[in-house]
Write a protein that holds these residues in place. Structure first.
Motif, mmCIF file in Angstrom:
data_model
loop_
_atom_site.group_PDB
_atom_site.id
_atom_site.type_symbol
_atom_site.label_atom_id
_atom_site.label_comp_id
_atom_site.label_asym_id
_atom_site.label_seq_id
_atom_site.Cartn_x
_atom_site.Cartn_y
_atom_site.Cartn_z
ATOM 1 N N LEU A 85 -42.113 -70.685 103.020
ATOM 2 C CA LEU A 85 -41.081 -69.768 102.524
ATOM 3 C C LEU A 85 -40.134 -70.503 101.573
ATOM 4 O O LEU A 85 -39.798 -69.992 100.495
ATOM 5 C CB LEU A 85 -40.295 -69.175 103.703
ATOM 6 N N GLY A 86 -39.732 -71.715 101.977
ATOM 7 C CA GLY A 86 -38.812 -72.503 101.152
ATOM 8 C C GLY A 86 -39.384 -72.775 99.772
ATOM 9 O O GLY A 86 -38.695 -72.626 98.764
ATOM 10 N N GLU A 87 -40.664 -73.142 99.734
ATOM 11 C CA GLU A 87 -41.319 -73.426 98.449
ATOM 12 C C GLU A 87 -41.356 -72.191 97.565
ATOM 13 O O GLU A 87 -41.068 -72.256 96.372
ATOM 14 C CB GLU A 87 -42.751 -73.918 98.684
ATOM 15 N N GLY A 88 -41.696 -71.062 98.184
ATOM 16 C CA GLY A 88 -41.763 -69.797 97.433
ATOM 17 C C GLY A 88 -40.402 -69.445 96.847
ATOM 18 O O GLY A 88 -40.295 -69.072 95.679
ATOM 19 N N LEU A 89 -39.353 -69.578 97.669
ATOM 20 C CA LEU A 89 -38.004 -69.249 97.210
ATOM 21 C C LEU A 89 -37.551 -70.216 96.126
ATOM 22 O O LEU A 89 -36.990 -69.811 95.105
ATOM 23 C CB LEU A 89 -37.014 -69.297 98.383
ATOM 24 N N THR B 162 -30.355 -73.216 89.194
ATOM 25 C CA THR B 162 -30.496 -74.606 89.610
ATOM 26 C C THR B 162 -30.461 -74.614 91.129
ATOM 27 O O THR B 162 -29.494 -74.153 91.726
ATOM 28 C CB THR B 162 -29.341 -75.451 89.048
ATOM 29 N N VAL B 163 -31.530 -75.093 91.749
ATOM 30 C CA VAL B 163 -31.664 -74.953 93.196
ATOM 31 C C VAL B 163 -31.747 -76.303 93.896
ATOM 32 O O VAL B 163 -32.499 -77.180 93.480
ATOM 33 C CB VAL B 163 -32.943 -74.169 93.564
ATOM 34 N N ASP B 164 -30.965 -76.470 94.946
ATOM 35 C CA ASP B 164 -31.124 -77.613 95.831
ATOM 36 C C ASP B 164 -31.645 -77.080 97.153
ATOM 37 O O ASP B 164 -31.035 -76.201 97.757
ATOM 38 C CB ASP B 164 -29.779 -78.308 96.065
ATOM 39 N N TRP B 165 -32.790 -77.601 97.562
ATOM 40 C CA TRP B 165 -33.427 -77.098 98.783
ATOM 41 C C TRP B 165 -33.253 -78.106 99.906
ATOM 42 O O TRP B 165 -33.730 -79.242 99.802
ATOM 43 C CB TRP B 165 -34.902 -76.819 98.492
ATOM 44 N N ASP C 36 -38.559 -58.920 100.718
ATOM 45 C CA ASP C 36 -39.127 -58.932 99.373
ATOM 46 C C ASP C 36 -38.242 -59.786 98.483
ATOM 47 O O ASP C 36 -37.025 -59.650 98.493
ATOM 48 C CB ASP C 36 -39.181 -57.493 98.848
ATOM 49 N N ILE C 37 -38.859 -60.660 97.703
ATOM 50 C CA ILE C 37 -38.094 -61.585 96.872
ATOM 51 C C ILE C 37 -37.220 -60.836 95.858
ATOM 52 O O ILE C 37 -36.119 -61.270 95.542
ATOM 53 C CB ILE C 37 -39.030 -62.603 96.172
ATOM 54 N N SER C 38 -37.696 -59.680 95.392
ATOM 55 C CA SER C 38 -36.896 -58.943 94.411
ATOM 56 C C SER C 38 -35.612 -58.414 95.047
ATOM 57 O O SER C 38 -34.577 -58.299 94.399
ATOM 58 C CB SER C 38 -37.703 -57.807 93.781
ATOM 59 N N GLU C 39 -35.689 -58.119 96.357
ATOM 60 C CA GLU C 39 -34.472 -57.674 97.052
ATOM 61 C C GLU C 39 -33.496 -58.839 97.200
ATOM 62 O O GLU C 39 -32.286 -58.689 97.022
ATOM 63 C CB GLU C 39 -34.807 -57.088 98.426
ATOM 64 N N LEU C 40 -34.040 -60.017 97.506
ATOM 65 C CA LEU C 40 -33.169 -61.196 97.596
ATOM 66 C C LEU C 40 -32.453 -61.436 96.269
ATOM 67 O O LEU C 40 -31.241 -61.663 96.235
ATOM 68 C CB LEU C 40 -33.983 -62.442 97.980
#
Ligand code: CA
Length: 229
Positions: A12-16, A26-29, A110-114
């Motif tokens: 999930l983390g990778e997908g997000l 810019t994302v820090d995971w 759904d990612i589009s909702e996020l």
């Protein structure tokens, strides 16, 4: 926008992470609560996506400490936080909202909702009522990631777009190079020393030399006056 993603589920983390990057963020995971608190005490973020079930320090505790704003966490105390929960964690969801989360999503989502919820949270935190960011004849539509000047579309790179949004959200506010660098680059990302200047230079060219003002030795601002300097 600088986003902190806290999720221990690798898939999930990778997908997000990939999706958010593709959207120009810019994302820090971070993969546990301890890492999340470390990141929050060092870097300034615009928004956090926080899973509640986390190793080391759970998400509710991360949220509690963040909202208490103690010590070096104070710079992020008021950022919008969207929590992620499992379907059977209703009590945690309620607690999360009571602890100061701004919104939540139940997995699977759904990612589009996020993305839409993130945009809504950002609008609210920046005091905007519509999707469009307008500065004179310059228009940015985050939902479509589109920019136009005098009615004509402009094509920007991911970094140029992020830079423009950061500046345009607060016209006439001066941003230091360090502040803009934090918006553009994730934790530990290798950055060439003049990278920011290069992006500013290219962005300014695409804006026909208008809007972006340099304050020597201080930083940059996007000015309503549209004057080139
Ligand atoms: Ca989890």
């Amino acid at each position: 926008m600088r986003v902190l993603l806290v999720e221990d589920n690798i898939l999930l983390g990778e997908g997000l992470f990939d999706t958010l990057q593709d959207e120009g963020e810019t994302v820090d995971w971070m993969k546990d609560g301890q890492q999340a608190l470390s990141a929050l005490s060092v870097e300034g973020f615009d928004l956090a996506i926080l899973d509640l079930g986390l190793p080391k320090v759970d998400g509710l505790e991360v949220l509690r400490q963040l909202r208490s704003g103690n010590g070096s966490l104070s710079k992020n105390q008021h950022i919008p936080v969207l929590i992620l929960t499992a379907r059977d964690e209703i009590q945690d969801r309620v607690k999360g909202l009571d602890f100061g989360a701004d919104d939540y999503l139940v997995k699977p989502f759904d990612i589009s909702e996020l993305m839409a919820r993130m945009r809504a949270l950002t609008r609210r935190s920046k005091g905007r009522t519509s999707d469009t960011i307008s500065v004179g004849t310059l228009e940015i539509r985050p939902s479509e990631r589109k920019v136009s000047l005098d009615g004509s579309p402009i094509s920007l790179s991911r970094r140029e777009y992020a830079l423009l949004v950061a500046l345009a959200e607060k016209p006439d506010q001066v941003f230091t190079k360090q502040q803009l660098g934090q918006t553009l680059y994730g934790w530990g990302e290798e950055v060439e020393s003049n990278a920011l200047e290069v992006h500013i230079h290219n962005l300014r060219k695409k804006l026909q030399g208008r809007f972006i003002r340099t304050l020597r030795g201080i930083g940059y601002s996007l000015t309503l006056a549209e004057e080139a300097t």
